[in-house]
Design a protein around this motif. Structure first.
Motif, PDB file in Angstrom:
ATOM      1  N   ILE A   1       0.889  -1.377   0.068  1.00 10.32           N
ATOM      2  CA  ILE A   1      -0.061  -0.004  -0.017  1.00 10.32           C
ATOM      3  C   ILE A   1       0.853   1.134  -0.064  1.00 10.32           C
ATOM      4  O   ILE A   1       0.416   2.080  -0.791  1.00 10.32           O
ATOM      5  CB  ILE A   1      -0.831  -0.088   1.244  1.00 10.32           C
ATOM      6  N   GLN A   2       1.881   1.214   0.875  1.00 10.41           N
ATOM      7  CA  GLN A   2       2.927   2.498   0.940  1.00 10.41           C
ATOM      8  C   GLN A   2       3.547   2.651  -0.411  1.00 10.41           C
ATOM      9  O   GLN A   2       3.529   3.851  -0.977  1.00 10.41           O
ATOM     10  CB  GLN A   2       3.706   2.408   1.747  1.00 10.41           C
ATOM     11  N   GLN A   3       3.815   1.527  -1.168  1.00 18.62           N
ATOM     12  CA  GLN A   3       4.711   1.703  -2.417  1.00 18.62           C
ATOM     13  C   GLN A   3       3.676   2.077  -3.384  1.00 18.62           C
ATOM     14  O   GLN A   3       3.973   2.868  -4.285  1.00 18.62           O
ATOM     15  CB  GLN A   3       5.272   0.305  -2.923  1.00 18.62           C
ATOM     16  N   ARG A   4       2.343   1.617  -3.330  1.00 21.20           N
ATOM     17  CA  ARG A   4       1.257   2.292  -4.453  1.00 21.20           C
ATOM     18  C   ARG A   4       0.953   3.753  -4.190  1.00 21.20           C
ATOM     19  O   ARG A   4       0.941   4.465  -4.967  1.00 21.20           O
ATOM     20  CB  ARG A   4       0.023   1.440  -4.220  1.00 21.20           C
ATOM     21  N   ALA A   5       0.897   4.090  -2.680  1.00 21.57           N
ATOM     22  CA  ALA A   5       0.534   5.571  -2.548  1.00 21.57           C
ATOM     23  C   ALA A   5       2.025   6.427  -2.614  1.00 21.57           C
ATOM     24  O   ALA A   5       1.896   7.565  -2.941  1.00 21.57           O
ATOM     25  CB  ALA A   5       0.085   5.531  -1.009  1.00 21.57           C
ATOM     26  N   GLY A   6       3.063   5.722  -2.611  1.00 23.78           N
ATOM     27  CA  GLY A   6       4.430   6.794  -2.851  1.00 23.78           C
ATOM     28  C   GLY A   6       4.571   7.564  -1.769  1.00 23.78           C
ATOM     29  O   GLY A   6       5.209   8.735  -1.724  1.00 23.78           O
ATOM     30  N   THR A   7       3.842   7.378  -0.398  1.00 21.63           N
ATOM     31  CA  THR A   7       4.067   8.318   0.851  1.00 21.63           C
ATOM     32  C   THR A   7       5.382   8.211   1.340  1.00 21.63           C
ATOM     33  O   THR A   7       5.483   6.896   1.671  1.00 21.63           O
ATOM     34  CB  THR A   7       2.794   8.339   1.625  1.00 21.63           C
ATOM     35  N   THR A   8       5.928   9.053   1.894  1.00 21.22           N
ATOM     36  CA  THR A   8       7.126   9.018   2.704  1.00 21.22           C
ATOM     37  C   THR A   8       6.711   8.522   4.062  1.00 21.22           C
ATOM     38  O   THR A   8       5.538   9.130   4.386  1.00 21.22           O
ATOM     39  CB  THR A   8       7.542  10.520   2.744  1.00 21.22           C
ATOM     40  N   SER A   9       7.352   7.443   4.712  1.00 22.52           N
ATOM     41  CA  SER A   9       6.552   6.957   5.734  1.00 22.52           C
ATOM     42  C   SER A   9       7.505   6.499   6.646  1.00 22.52           C
ATOM     43  O   SER A   9       8.829   6.191   6.458  1.00 22.52           O
ATOM     44  CB  SER A   9       5.805   5.614   5.389  1.00 22.52           C
ATOM     45  N   VAL A  10       7.235   6.845   8.037  1.00 24.31           N
ATOM     46  CA  VAL A  10       8.090   6.483   9.245  1.00 24.31           C
ATOM     47  C   VAL A  10       7.236   5.550   9.935  1.00 24.31           C
ATOM     48  O   VAL A  10       6.294   5.779  10.523  1.00 24.31           O
ATOM     49  CB  VAL A  10       8.540   7.859  10.010  1.00 24.31           C
ATOM     50  N   TYR A  11       8.076   4.328  10.284  1.00 23.47           N
ATOM     51  CA  TYR A  11       7.288   3.328  10.894  1.00 23.47           C
ATOM     52  C   TYR A  11       8.270   2.945  12.171  1.00 23.47           C
ATOM     53  O   TYR A  11       9.429   2.772  12.209  1.00 23.47           O
ATOM     54  CB  TYR A  11       7.483   1.976   9.905  1.00 23.47           C
ATOM     55  N   VAL A  12       7.397   2.732  13.373  1.00 23.85           N
ATOM     56  CA  VAL A  12       8.265   2.482  14.603  1.00 23.85           C
ATOM     57  C   VAL A  12       7.878   1.000  14.905  1.00 23.85           C
ATOM     58  O   VAL A  12       6.782   0.550  14.957  1.00 23.85           O
ATOM     59  CB  VAL A  12       7.636   3.248  15.844  1.00 23.85           C
ATOM     60  N   THR A  13       8.953   0.222  15.434  1.00 25.80           N
ATOM     61  CA  THR A  13       8.543  -1.314  15.561  1.00 25.80           C
ATOM     62  C   THR A  13       9.679  -1.746  16.655  1.00 25.80           C
ATOM     63  O   THR A  13      11.023  -1.167  16.575  1.00 25.80           O
ATOM     64  CB  THR A  13       8.488  -2.223  14.329  1.00 25.80           C
ATOM     65  N   HIS A  14       9.616  -2.857  17.556  1.00 26.14           N
ATOM     66  CA  HIS A  14      10.689  -3.357  18.184  1.00 26.14           C
ATOM     67  C   HIS A  14      10.965  -4.828  17.602  1.00 26.14           C
ATOM     68  O   HIS A  14      11.702  -5.343  18.086  1.00 26.14           O
ATOM     69  CB  HIS A  14      10.170  -3.525  19.460  1.00 26.14           C
TER      70      HIS A  14
END
Length: 370
Positions: A187-200
């Motif tokens: 979905i992020q690649q389709r939307a092309g939106t700059t994304s910051v993701y947090v995970t452990h």
């Protein structure tokens, strides 16, 4: 409103710090740049400051010092609603009694977008997340994974400059997490939106990210592509946190143009390559370093008789073996340290108590800060 050059949606953190007294995780002098359209992950154990960093990007928390820029806009002192970010939380924060369309349209209603445009954009957002046809369903009629995608559509529908995701998969069970992480990435690649993701969760970070920033105790340890961080960790923390690694402390014994020899605490000598621009190119004889040896890069041989050391190998005793399917994990004891070796499954595995010679692949042994 937006001028055309605003489309450079990079995120710049320049020497950002947040100092708290007490137990809240602080953030200590973090500088990083998220590229336009990049999927960028902040990874680290809980309490490392990654969520604090995300909340500073969102504007919920003000940095104690440092600047935050979106493209060429300085947003350091802007309130959240003026930063143009879409946010996805771990608890989704959806309205359970309303239908999907109303939930997705929430940000557009707040922005007073006209009804016709609202319908079009909600339709587009639902299409991007693969939920066309679900507009009239109530939230409480959806599965966890579907709710997650509604939350994503709600964040994307405002066409944010930056999409921020805070542990969005932590409420899903293991199998669903793997399916959903693939969907989010798509979905992020389709939307092309700059994304910051947090995970452990390091496997999540490895699977989804263009680049990863590894944090611990408020400090940024390394930023790089998943494969680079796995193969070339900069510190022993990164080596241990990303995948499993054997981290062996020692002292630099000899430095050549392409190789370094390190004497381990037990007296054995192992070699590692020198790579430009990494710690291996900066060390001198006598420096305390550590070697990161990935479990899949070692060979095991029966230990020779006698007690002499063999260059490029170390003696260890087998604690136990663990069959995992295609491979076997051998747990070993070296001095007072536990080591791991992952080897292809065979019928003549070493038994608990056996003395073995552990021979790391010198080309894949990596010098890290201790």
């Amino acid at each position: 409103h937006h001028s055309p050059e605003d489309h450079m949606n990079s995120v710049d953190l320049e020497h950002v710090s947040k100092v708290y007294t007490g137990a809240t995780p602080s953030v200590d002098d973090v500088s990083l740049t998220v590229g336009d359209g990049e999927f960028f992950t902040l990874l680290g154990p809980s309490g490392c400051g990654k969520s604090t960093t995300l909340r500073m990007i969102a504007g919920f928390i003000n940095p104690t010092s440092g600047r935050i820029r979106f493209g060429d806009r300085d947003v350091t002192n802007l309130p959240p609603h003026k930063r143009d970010t879409g946010m996805v939380f771990q608890n989704y924060a959806l309205f359970p009694h309303m239908d999907v369309a109303t939930n997705v349209a929430y940000g557009l209603s707040m922005r007073r977008v006209a009804a016709a445009e609202k319908r079009t954009r909600v339709g587009e957002a639902l299409e991007i997340v693969g939920l066309t046809g679900y507009a009239d369903r109530r939230i409480d009629q959806l599965s966890g994974g579907q709710q997650q995608r509604v939350a994503l559509a709600r964040a994307l529908v405002i066409q944010p400059s930056v999409l921020l995701l805070d542990e969005p998969l932590s409420n899903l069970d293991a199998k669903l997490r793997e399916e959903t992480r693939a969907q989010i990435r798509e979905i992020q690649q389709r939307a092309g939106t700059t994304s910051v993701y947090v995970t452990h969760d390091q496997s999540e970070a490895m699977a989804m990210s263009d680049r990863i920033a590894v944090m611990n105790a408020g400090v940024l340890h390394q930023v790089g592509a998943p494969r680079e961080i796995y193969r070339r960790p900069t510190t022993s923390f990164v080596a241990r946190f990303i995948g499993r690694s054997n981290v062996l402390p020692g002292v630099v014994e000899d430095v050549e143009p392409t190789r370094i020899a390190v004497r381990l605490d037990g007296g054995e000598i192992l070699q590692a390559p020198v790579a430009e621009g990494t710690l291996s190119a900066d060390v001198v004889v006598g420096d305390e370093v550590a070697l990161s040896v990935r479990p899949e890069t070692v060979r095991l041989e029966p230990a020779p008789a006698g007690s002499g050391t063999v260059v490029g190998a170390l003696r260890a005793s087998v604690r136990m073996t663990e069959f995992t399917g295609s491979t076997c994990v051998i747990w070993l004891r070296y001095g007072d340290q536990d080591l791991l070796a992952t080897i292809p499954d065979t019928d003549d595995l070493p038994a608990a108590g056996d003395e073995v010679l552990l021979r790391p692949d010198a080309d894949r042994t990596w010098v890290v800060a201790p």
